[in-house]
Design a protein around this motif. Structure first.
Motif, PDB file in Angstrom:
ATOM      1  N   SER A  17       0.839  -1.193   0.000  1.00  0.00           N
ATOM      2  CA  SER A  17       0.000   0.000   0.000  1.00  0.00           C
ATOM      3  C   SER A  17       0.875   1.244   0.000  1.00  0.00           C
ATOM      4  O   SER A  17       1.999   1.226   0.519  1.00  0.00           O
ATOM      5  CB  SER A  17      -0.902  -0.003   1.245  1.00  0.00           C
ATOM      6  OG  SER A  17      -1.603   1.212   1.372  1.00  0.00           O
ATOM      7  N   ARG A  19      -0.428   3.900   1.374  1.00  0.00           N
ATOM      8  CA  ARG A  19      -0.915   4.528   2.615  1.00  0.00           C
ATOM      9  C   ARG A  19      -1.501   3.429   3.493  1.00  0.00           C
ATOM     10  O   ARG A  19      -2.652   3.037   3.322  1.00  0.00           O
ATOM     11  CB  ARG A  19      -1.987   5.572   2.313  1.00  0.00           C
ATOM     12  CG  ARG A  19      -1.464   6.929   1.905  1.00  0.00           C
ATOM     13  CD  ARG A  19      -2.583   7.932   1.773  1.00  0.00           C
ATOM     14  NE  ARG A  19      -3.424   7.959   2.972  1.00  0.00           N
ATOM     15  CZ  ARG A  19      -4.567   8.659   3.059  1.00  0.00           C
ATOM     16  NH1 ARG A  19      -4.990   9.344   2.017  1.00  0.00           N
ATOM     17  NH2 ARG A  19      -5.265   8.644   4.175  1.00  0.00           N
ATOM     18  N   ARG A  22      -4.886   3.912   5.181  1.00  0.00           N
ATOM     19  CA  ARG A  22      -6.049   3.762   4.313  1.00  0.00           C
ATOM     20  C   ARG A  22      -6.369   2.297   4.061  1.00  0.00           C
ATOM     21  O   ARG A  22      -7.509   1.933   3.788  1.00  0.00           O
ATOM     22  CB  ARG A  22      -5.802   4.468   2.976  1.00  0.00           C
ATOM     23  CG  ARG A  22      -7.015   4.501   2.051  1.00  0.00           C
ATOM     24  CD  ARG A  22      -6.674   5.078   0.699  1.00  0.00           C
ATOM     25  NE  ARG A  22      -5.697   4.258  -0.004  1.00  0.00           N
ATOM     26  CZ  ARG A  22      -5.202   4.559  -1.205  1.00  0.00           C
ATOM     27  NH1 ARG A  22      -5.569   5.668  -1.799  1.00  0.00           N
ATOM     28  NH2 ARG A  22      -4.322   3.767  -1.791  1.00  0.00           N
ATOM     29  N   ASN A  60      -2.858   4.359  -4.939  1.00  0.00           N
ATOM     30  CA  ASN A  60      -3.499   5.357  -5.795  1.00  0.00           C
ATOM     31  C   ASN A  60      -3.015   5.126  -7.216  1.00  0.00           C
ATOM     32  O   ASN A  60      -1.881   5.465  -7.556  1.00  0.00           O
ATOM     33  CB  ASN A  60      -3.138   6.760  -5.314  1.00  0.00           C
ATOM     34  CG  ASN A  60      -3.733   7.853  -6.192  1.00  0.00           C
ATOM     35  OD1 ASN A  60      -4.473   7.568  -7.139  1.00  0.00           O
ATOM     36  ND2 ASN A  60      -3.410   9.101  -5.898  1.00  0.00           N
ATOM     37  N   ARG A  62      -3.670   6.564  -9.785  1.00  0.00           N
ATOM     38  CA  ARG A  62      -3.459   7.802 -10.546  1.00  0.00           C
ATOM     39  C   ARG A  62      -2.163   8.497 -10.146  1.00  0.00           C
ATOM     40  O   ARG A  62      -1.844   9.565 -10.668  1.00  0.00           O
ATOM     41  CB  ARG A  62      -4.645   8.747 -10.344  1.00  0.00           C
ATOM     42  CG  ARG A  62      -5.942   8.212 -10.956  1.00  0.00           C
ATOM     43  CD  ARG A  62      -7.079   9.206 -10.776  1.00  0.00           C
ATOM     44  NE  ARG A  62      -8.297   8.726 -11.398  1.00  0.00           N
ATOM     45  CZ  ARG A  62      -8.609   8.898 -12.679  1.00  0.00           C
ATOM     46  NH1 ARG A  62      -7.773   9.544 -13.471  1.00  0.00           N
ATOM     47  NH2 ARG A  62      -9.740   8.424 -13.174  1.00  0.00           N
ATOM     48  N   SER A  63      -1.435   7.901  -9.214  1.00  0.00           N
ATOM     49  CA  SER A  63      -0.163   8.468  -8.771  1.00  0.00           C
ATOM     50  C   SER A  63       0.989   7.858  -9.558  1.00  0.00           C
ATOM     51  O   SER A  63       1.286   6.669  -9.404  1.00  0.00           O
ATOM     52  CB  SER A  63       0.038   8.200  -7.277  1.00  0.00           C
ATOM     53  OG  SER A  63       1.392   8.432  -6.906  1.00  0.00           O
ATOM     54  N   SER A  66       3.544   6.039  -7.243  1.00  0.00           N
ATOM     55  CA  SER A  66       3.121   4.745  -6.703  1.00  0.00           C
ATOM     56  C   SER A  66       3.110   3.672  -7.781  1.00  0.00           C
ATOM     57  O   SER A  66       3.547   2.544  -7.554  1.00  0.00           O
ATOM     58  CB  SER A  66       1.724   4.872  -6.072  1.00  0.00           C
ATOM     59  OG  SER A  66       1.752   5.717  -4.946  1.00  0.00           O
ATOM     60  N   ALA A  89     -10.038   2.358  -6.519  1.00  0.00           N
ATOM     61  CA  ALA A  89     -10.748   3.355  -5.719  1.00  0.00           C
ATOM     62  C   ALA A  89     -12.150   3.587  -6.253  1.00  0.00           C
ATOM     63  O   ALA A  89     -13.043   4.019  -5.540  1.00  0.00           O
ATOM     64  CB  ALA A  89      -9.965   4.671  -5.694  1.00  0.00           C
ATOM     65  N   GLU A  95      -8.533   3.598 -13.774  1.00  0.00           N
ATOM     66  CA  GLU A  95      -8.075   2.738 -12.688  1.00  0.00           C
ATOM     67  C   GLU A  95      -7.972   1.289 -13.167  1.00  0.00           C
ATOM     68  O   GLU A  95      -6.976   0.604 -12.926  1.00  0.00           O
ATOM     69  CB  GLU A  95      -9.044   2.843 -11.511  1.00  0.00           C
ATOM     70  CG  GLU A  95      -9.069   4.198 -10.847  1.00  0.00           C
ATOM     71  CD  GLU A  95      -8.411   4.165  -9.473  1.00  0.00           C
ATOM     72  OE1 GLU A  95      -8.529   3.140  -8.795  1.00  0.00           O
ATOM     73  OE2 GLU A  95      -7.779   5.165  -9.106  1.00  0.00           O
TER      74      GLU A  95
END
Length: 363
Positions: A17, A19, A22, A60, A62-63, A66, A89, A95
């Motif tokens: 992960s 995060r 999260r 994420n 969209r990062s 990451s 997400a 995604e």
């Protein structure tokens, strides 16, 4: 990799992960089915050393940072065969596309449904207590392999003059139907999506949807076989279309579209010359692009001129094409594809389309 406690064997997963706070809800769910090691994406080990039966990725998507961290780790040879479950997400195209580009075995979406997550985890990462799941996975692989073998005969051997026989198709159909029945359409699509591309993938998608649709309709086994074999061969004419057009990484121009449209008649004529193929299969090969309002090709059929088996094949063919990844557009979600076909109105059989709803939206 599984861990043994007494006589009980338990899977072990790596949860990666960007995060960890999260991902705490996901970790709690996964603990019900596995021993879970949690790491930040930057800390994914270079060598898992056989410790894990799979990896769950909750980042994420969209990062760029990451995504790059995950890609740099999972592209390594030691991770290549490891199943990987990605958490989305939302259900947006970006995604999903990013997850599959990173080699997703399967995906789940937030908000998380614990029952769904556990079901998908057990399917993606079977342990020694999941002997039924493992057996079903073997059946699935045999079904896809049987279908793929027919496609090899179509697209590699047929243009070289090696004949295709009706018995070649009949040998595959039972394996295909059993694969859909004992595993799931979702598993079929996920496996095909990982290992097959372009025309092969489309034919395998259509075959999977057709088999699942036949079972949803409660067809007799022989009728299920008829639909599955017709779906498997529906695009046989593409064997005679230049690969440069079939695999073009962009939209086709008008001349190329006209060339593609020839595949229906080319396939029909090839099987007719070969002999031994049922008339209804020839009907599907020739007419699966016909529309009820007469706007289809190659013969501009309309209404009652179009048989039921062709109508069924047309629906699964369109849906498969819309939900597939294409170089020039993102794939539709199954819901968007179904809604798009509803908007086609009188072009396709709307009664049959509504019967297809549980298949299309259940993926």
């Amino acid at each position: 990799m599984t861990l043994t406690t007494g006589s009980r064997t338990r899977r072990r997963l790596l949860l990666a992960s960007d995060r960890t706070d999260r991902s705490s809800d996901l970790w709690a769910i996964l603990q019900c089915a596995a021993d879970v090691d949690t790491t930040l994406t930057s800390g994914i080990p270079d060598r898992p050393d056989g410790r894990f039966s799979g990896i769950v990725v909750d980042i994420n998507l969209r990062s760029p940072e990451s995504v790059l961290q995950v890609r740099s780790k999972l592209c390594a040879e030691v991770y290549r065969s490891m199943p990987r479950l990605f958490v989305l997400a939302d259900a947006l195209h970006h995604e999903s596309m990013q997850a599959w580009a990173l080699g997703a075995t399967d995906t789940i979406s937030r908000p998380l449904d614990a029952q769904v997550v556990l079901q998908r985890v057990r399917a993606a990462f079977p342990d020694d207590n999941d002997s039924g799941a493992a057996a079903n996975a073997n059946v699935l692989n045999r079904g896809i392999a049987a279908a793929h073998a027919v496609l090899v005969k179509i697209f590699e051997n047929l243009p070289a003059g090696v004949p295709l026989s009706f018995s070649d198709v009949m040998e595959a159909e039972q394996e295909i139907l059993m694969a859909i029945k004992l595993s799931s359409l979702r598993d079929w699509l996920a496996t095909v999506g990982r290992h097959h591309t372009h025309t092969y993938r489309h034919c395998l998608f259509v075959t999977g949807f057709a088999a699942a649709f036949a079972q949803q309709l409660g067809m007799r086994e022989e009728d299920q076989r008829r639909l599955a074999r017709a779906a498997l061969l529906h695009d046989v004419g593409k064997a005679f279309i230049p690969v440069a057009i079939l695999d073009k990484p962009g939209k086709l121009d008008n001349e190329e579209k006209n060339e593609i449209r020839r595949h229906a008649r080319l396939g029909y004529e090839a099987l007719l010359r070969q002999g031994g193929f049922p008339s209804e299969m020839l009907d599907v090969v020739l007419h699966h692009h016909e529309m009820l309002d007469g706007s289809g090709y190659p013969d501009g059929l309309r209404g009652d001129q179009i048989s039921d088996i062709v109508r069924l094949t047309t629906i699964v063919d369109i849906h498969a094409a819309l939900v597939e990844k294409r170089a020039y557009r993102l794939p539709f979600t199954h819901a968007k594809s179904f809604a798009t076909m509803e908007e086609m109105g009188g072009k396709i059989d709307q009664h049959l389309l509504q019967a297809f709803r549980p298949v299309a939206l259940g993926c």
